[in-house]
Scaffold this motif. Structure first.
Motif, PDB file in Angstrom:
ATOM      1  N   THR A 246       0.815  -1.223   0.000  1.00 23.70           N
ATOM      2  CA  THR A 246       0.000   0.000   0.000  1.00 23.70           C
ATOM      3  C   THR A 246       0.845   1.267   0.000  1.00 23.70           C
ATOM      4  O   THR A 246       0.303   2.367  -0.065  1.00 23.70           O
ATOM      5  CB  THR A 246      -0.921   0.028   1.230  1.00 23.70           C
ATOM      6  N   ASP A 247       2.159   1.130   0.109  1.00 21.15           N
ATOM      7  CA  ASP A 247       3.063   2.289   0.139  1.00 21.15           C
ATOM      8  C   ASP A 247       2.719   3.252   1.279  1.00 21.15           C
ATOM      9  O   ASP A 247       2.801   4.466   1.138  1.00 21.15           O
ATOM     10  CB  ASP A 247       3.030   3.038  -1.205  1.00 21.15           C
ATOM     11  N   SER A 248       2.319   2.656   2.437  1.00 20.88           N
ATOM     12  CA  SER A 248       1.917   3.500   3.565  1.00 20.88           C
ATOM     13  C   SER A 248       2.719   3.223   4.830  1.00 20.88           C
ATOM     14  O   SER A 248       2.429   3.786   5.876  1.00 20.88           O
ATOM     15  CB  SER A 248       0.422   3.297   3.867  1.00 20.88           C
ATOM     16  N   ALA A 249       3.744   2.380   4.734  1.00 23.55           N
ATOM     17  CA  ALA A 249       4.530   2.039   5.921  1.00 23.55           C
ATOM     18  C   ALA A 249       5.407   3.218   6.350  1.00 23.55           C
ATOM     19  O   ALA A 249       5.918   3.966   5.517  1.00 23.55           O
ATOM     20  CB  ALA A 249       5.408   0.824   5.636  1.00 23.55           C
ATOM     21  N   ASN A 250       5.569   3.363   7.635  1.00 27.03           N
ATOM     22  CA  ASN A 250       6.451   4.385   8.198  1.00 27.03           C
ATOM     23  C   ASN A 250       7.850   3.780   8.312  1.00 27.03           C
ATOM     24  O   ASN A 250       8.038   2.773   9.002  1.00 27.03           O
ATOM     25  CB  ASN A 250       5.947   4.830   9.567  1.00 27.03           C
ATOM     26  N   PRO A 251       8.861   4.361   7.649  1.00 27.20           N
ATOM     27  CA  PRO A 251      10.201   3.769   7.666  1.00 27.20           C
ATOM     28  C   PRO A 251      11.025   4.120   8.909  1.00 27.20           C
ATOM     29  O   PRO A 251      12.186   3.762   9.001  1.00 27.20           O
ATOM     30  CB  PRO A 251      10.866   4.363   6.423  1.00 27.20           C
ATOM     31  N   GLY A 252      10.425   4.833   9.876  1.00 23.66           N
ATOM     32  CA  GLY A 252      11.183   5.337  11.008  1.00 23.66           C
ATOM     33  C   GLY A 252      11.950   4.278  11.763  1.00 23.66           C
ATOM     34  O   GLY A 252      13.145   4.451  12.075  1.00 23.66           O
ATOM     35  N   ALA A 253      11.296   3.144  12.082  1.00 24.34           N
ATOM     36  CA  ALA A 253      11.961   2.108  12.855  1.00 24.34           C
ATOM     37  C   ALA A 253      13.088   1.444  12.056  1.00 24.34           C
ATOM     38  O   ALA A 253      14.120   1.076  12.611  1.00 24.34           O
ATOM     39  CB  ALA A 253      10.953   1.057  13.317  1.00 24.34           C
ATOM     40  N   MET A 254      12.894   1.264  10.748  1.00 29.05           N
ATOM     41  CA  MET A 254      13.957   0.689   9.920  1.00 29.05           C
ATOM     42  C   MET A 254      15.162   1.616   9.868  1.00 29.05           C
ATOM     43  O   MET A 254      16.311   1.166   9.993  1.00 29.05           O
ATOM     44  CB  MET A 254      13.421   0.428   8.505  1.00 29.05           C
TER      45      MET A 254
END
Length: 259
Positions: A246-254
């Motif tokens: 969905t291209d909605s993930a938050n990349p902050g944790a990665m």
């Protein structure tokens, strides 16, 4: 012989005392040690006392650093401690497996001991806040035997002046003839005021740690595996199959894990 003045918290006293002879022999110096709670020592240092080496809690170190009293490259974390409950060896062990059972154990005890919050110890400040939050501070304090500043609560277990002693575990363990009942219940450790009393929490199993971490900082949490010959990290939020594609993930944790 050179003399170095060491200001040291009572939480680390047994370990430091065991290391002093070796340190003095290796470096050809003598250590003059001041033992007290970290806040009490910070007040003395703010009033003008001078020390060569300071073993303080995180707040004390930050205060001294802000005053320009510490060399930046000398600041090193060396230990952490949890608040625990102790009884006289062989006595009946109270149930402290939940906040409700811990509260009941305090109410049922004929006498208890914890550090007076005015002395500045982390455990005493935490317990005082907890008792007030539960609305039982007057009832409990009426049967509380407070130790002198930098004193050990567990000593009152041996004299019969207290049935329960609550203090940092490293301080309780300095007294022989007691049993540690256990650390504080996990579901009472992670609210905002409780977190003011410690820098790290040692949890017993996965969900006990991950639930509060994800609640407090879902988008930046990092999972680290210790004891491996390599550095192993990962985001703490799982695989997120529900939003895959969905291209909605938050990349902050990665990003945090890669850093």
């Amino acid at each position: 012989m050179t003399e170095l003045k060491l200001y040291c918290t009572i939480a680390t006293q047994p370990v430091v005392e065991s290391l002093i002879p070796r340190f003095e022999a290796t470096h050809g110096c003598r250590l003059a040690v001041v033992w007290n709670t970290a806040p009490a020592m910070v007040k003395r240092l703010q009033a003008g006392e001078q020390g060569d080496v300071l073993l303080l809690n995180k707040t004390g170190v930050e205060t001294m650093k802000a005053m320009g009293r510490l060399a930046d490259d000398s600041i090193k974390p060396i230990a952490s401690a949890v608040t625990a409950v102790a009884i006289k060896a062989g006595a009946k062990r109270p149930d402290i497996s939940s906040p409700a059972s811990f509260k009941q154990a305090l109410l049922a005890a004929k006498s208890i001991s914890y550090s007076h919050p005015d002395a500045g110890g982390a455990s005493g400040i935490y317990i005082a806040k907890l008792l007030k939050e539960w609305g039982i501070d007057r009832e409990i304090n009426a049967k509380t035997k407070f130790p002198p500043p930098a004193g050990l609560c567990a000593k009152f277990l041996l004299t019969g002046e207290a049935e329960l002693a609550i203090q940092q575990k490293s301080e309780l363990l300095q007294v022989k003839g007691i049993d540690i009942v256990g650390p504080l219940a996990a579901d009472g450790m992670f609210h905002a005021r409780a977190r003011e009393a410690y820098d790290a929490a040692l949890c017993m199993y996965h969900d006990q740690a991950l639930i509060p971490i994800k609640t407090l900082n879902f988008d930046d949490g990092v999972n680290i595996t210790l004891g491996l010959p390599i550095v192993r990290t990962s985001p703490d939020h799982g695989t997120a199959f529900g939003i895959a594609g969905t291209d909605s993930a938050n990349p902050g944790a990665m990003i945090a894990a890669l850093k």
